[in-house]
Design a protein around this motif. Structure first.
Motif, PDB file in Angstrom:
ATOM      1  N   SER A   1      -5.526  13.364  -0.120  1.00 20.02           N
ATOM      2  CA  SER A   1      -5.483  13.433  -1.585  1.00 20.02           C
ATOM      3  C   SER A   1      -4.829  12.177  -2.164  1.00 20.02           C
ATOM      4  N   MET A   2      -4.343  11.301  -1.289  1.00 18.97           N
ATOM      5  CA  MET A   2      -3.723  10.054  -1.745  1.00 18.97           C
ATOM      6  C   MET A   2      -4.790   8.977  -1.931  1.00 18.97           C
ATOM      7  N   GLY A   3      -4.456   7.994  -2.731  1.00 20.17           N
ATOM      8  CA  GLY A   3      -5.379   6.890  -2.948  1.00 20.17           C
ATOM      9  C   GLY A   3      -4.908   5.994  -4.071  1.00 20.17           C
ATOM     10  N   PHE A   4      -5.860   5.472  -4.830  1.00 19.19           N
ATOM     11  CA  PHE A   4      -5.523   4.573  -5.938  1.00 19.19           C
ATOM     12  C   PHE A   4      -6.636   4.643  -6.979  1.00 19.19           C
ATOM     13  N   ASN A   5      -6.362   4.092  -8.148  1.00 20.17           N
ATOM     14  CA  ASN A   5      -7.343   4.078  -9.240  1.00 20.17           C
ATOM     15  C   ASN A   5      -7.768   2.642  -9.533  1.00 20.17           C
ATOM     16  N   ILE A   6      -9.059   2.476  -9.697  1.00 14.51           N
ATOM     17  CA  ILE A   6      -9.603   1.175 -10.100  1.00 14.51           C
ATOM     18  C   ILE A   6      -9.839   1.239 -11.607  1.00 14.51           C
ATOM     19  N   VAL A   7      -9.030   0.504 -12.351  1.00 12.22           N
ATOM     20  CA  VAL A   7      -9.181   0.469 -13.811  1.00 12.22           C
ATOM     21  C   VAL A   7     -10.219  -0.602 -14.144  1.00 12.22           C
TER      22      VAL A   7
ATOM     23  N   TYR B   1      -5.152   6.185   6.701  1.00 15.96           N
ATOM     24  CA  TYR B   1      -4.873   5.032   5.832  1.00 15.96           C
ATOM     25  C   TYR B   1      -3.980   5.403   4.652  1.00 15.96           C
ATOM     26  N   ALA B   2      -3.401   6.613   4.707  1.00 11.86           N
ATOM     27  CA  ALA B   2      -2.610   7.108   3.566  1.00 11.86           C
ATOM     28  C   ALA B   2      -1.180   6.591   3.607  1.00 11.86           C
ATOM     29  N   ASN B   3      -1.029   5.284   3.509  1.00 11.63           N
ATOM     30  CA  ASN B   3       0.285   4.661   3.394  1.00 11.63           C
ATOM     31  C   ASN B   3       0.163   3.428   2.512  1.00 11.63           C
ATOM     32  N   THR B   4       1.292   2.979   1.998  1.00 11.13           N
ATOM     33  CA  THR B   4       1.292   1.901   0.996  1.00 11.13           C
ATOM     34  C   THR B   4       0.651   0.620   1.513  1.00 11.13           C
ATOM     35  N   ASP B   5       0.990   0.211   2.724  1.00  8.62           N
ATOM     36  CA  ASP B   5       0.466  -1.047   3.277  1.00  8.62           C
ATOM     37  C   ASP B   5      -1.054  -0.999   3.411  1.00  8.62           C
ATOM     38  N   SER B   6      -1.568   0.104   3.957  1.00  9.95           N
ATOM     39  CA  SER B   6      -3.015   0.225   4.141  1.00  9.95           C
ATOM     40  C   SER B   6      -3.739   0.260   2.803  1.00  9.95           C
ATOM     41  N   ILE B   7      -3.187   0.992   1.844  1.00 10.53           N
ATOM     42  CA  ILE B   7      -3.826   1.089   0.522  1.00 10.53           C
ATOM     43  C   ILE B   7      -3.880  -0.280  -0.152  1.00 10.53           C
TER      44      ILE B   7
ATOM     45  N   VAL C   1       3.363   8.018  -2.811  1.00  9.13           N
ATOM     46  CA  VAL C   1       2.813   7.902  -1.454  1.00  9.13           C
ATOM     47  C   VAL C   1       3.933   7.813  -0.422  1.00  9.13           C
ATOM     48  N   ASP C   2       4.916   6.941  -0.704  1.00  8.12           N
ATOM     49  CA  ASP C   2       6.041   6.786   0.231  1.00  8.12           C
ATOM     50  C   ASP C   2       6.844   8.081   0.356  1.00  8.12           C
ATOM     51  N   SER C   3       7.055   8.754  -0.761  1.00  5.93           N
ATOM     52  CA  SER C   3       7.835   9.994  -0.752  1.00  5.93           C
ATOM     53  C   SER C   3       7.132  11.088   0.048  1.00  5.93           C
ATOM     54  N   ILE C   4       5.822  11.232  -0.155  1.00 13.87           N
ATOM     55  CA  ILE C   4       5.057  12.253   0.565  1.00 13.87           C
ATOM     56  C   ILE C   4       5.038  11.950   2.062  1.00 13.87           C
ATOM     57  N   ASN C   5       4.809  10.685   2.418  1.00 17.67           N
ATOM     58  CA  ASN C   5       4.779  10.313   3.833  1.00 17.67           C
ATOM     59  C   ASN C   5       6.124  10.549   4.511  1.00 17.67           C
TER      60      ASN C   5
END
Length: 290
Positions: A49-55, A122-128, A151-155
């Motif tokens: 459920s983690m990821g990022f948004n492309i604005v 890939y659900a970590n800050t570096d990979s994202i 992301v860091d908090s959940i991991n």
């Protein structure tokens, strides 16, 4: 004759007690394994459920939008993507808050976005950040928003939970092995004089060990099958309660656990019988009373 009959009853009683005890221990191991699988499935679901948004930039050409979507589709790290237009974003805001921003601002403040969900590994800050870097450089992309802190908090929480579950599982596995070993030892203890008598008439160690190991492996198989039957009933009932449970622990997962329980029952009871029999093979007559 009565004494012999009493002896036979004692041996059968010891074997029955041993089988029931091993069943309960293997059942506990199976429940722990199924809970571990469920926890891992939940962990994977949370990570996906983690990821990022492309604005996206205002008035982005359709060709640029298609190129961005194609790049996301081609990435092996991206699990899914969802395009949200500025109109859809405004409608979602109004539905959630009840505020009509068009009346207040007289302009839509939202930009079109593509919501990206990454695969669990890939659900970590570096990979994202690595995944989003080539997307950010594409024409039509205004910015990339990554909820880094979340992301860091959940991991961190998932790592702590995994560590606790691993420690508890290892402890329970050790306790289970000790319990089964003691149970098998007590069953063989009831037949220690048989071992001593066979030794006195010249039977070899291997000849003496074989029936004890075989009978205890058979006990382990029966106990494992009984534990598997109970586990199967638990899984079947759990599936009727919630579809989430059926997704977290499906029958493929359960079948693997059933097989592991059977193998564990054979190995642990066989090994325990080997060492317990060896103990009485090395003992003299006086030690039989201890």
């Amino acid at each position: 004759m009565v004494k012999k009959s009493h002896n036979g009853i004692s041996i059968i009683s010891a074997q029955l007690t041993s089988t029931v005890s091993v069943t309960l221990v293997l059942l506990l191991l199976g429940i722990i394994a199924l809970m571990g699988i469920a926890a891992n499935s939940v962990k994977q679901s949370i990570q996906e459920s983690m990821g990022f948004n492309i604005v996206l930039a205002d008035s982005i050409p359709q060709s640029h939008l298609n190129n961005i979507k194609q790049l996301c589709s081609a990435s092996p790290a991206i699990a899914s993507q969802r395009y949200v237009s500025s109109t859809d974003a405004l409608a979602q805001w109004q539905q959630q808050t009840g505020d009509d921003l068009m009346e207040i601002l007289e302009v839509n403040p939202f930009s079109s976005e593509i919501e990206i969900k990454v695969k669990s590994q890939y659900a970590n800050t570096d990979s994202i950040e690595k995944i989003s870097a080539p997307i950010k450089a594409m024409p039509g992309v205004s910015e990339i928003t990554v909820p880094t802190q979340m992301v860091d908090s959940i991991n961190q929480s998932l790592r702590s939970l995994a560590l606790v579950l691993t420690a508890v599982s290892a402890l329970l596995l050790l306790i289970s092995f000790v319990l089964i070993n003691n149970t098998v030892h007590l069953a063989i203890y009831a037949r220690r004089f048989t071992i001593h008598t066979m030794k006195l008439v010249g039977a070899t160690a291997g000849f003496i060990r074989k029936p004890f190991i075989t009978s205890n492996i058979l006990c382990g198989i029966i106990a494992a099958l009984a534990a598997d039957a109970i586990l199967a009933a638990i899984v079947a009932y759990a599936h009727t309660i919630s579809t989430e449970i059926s997704r977290a622990v499906n029958w493929v997962h359960a079948t693997v656990v059933f097989a592991v329980i059977l193998i564990a029952g054979i190995i642990i009871t066989g090994t325990a019988a080997f060492f317990s029999t060896n103990k009485y093979l090395r003992s003299d007559y006086n030690d039989m009373f201890r």
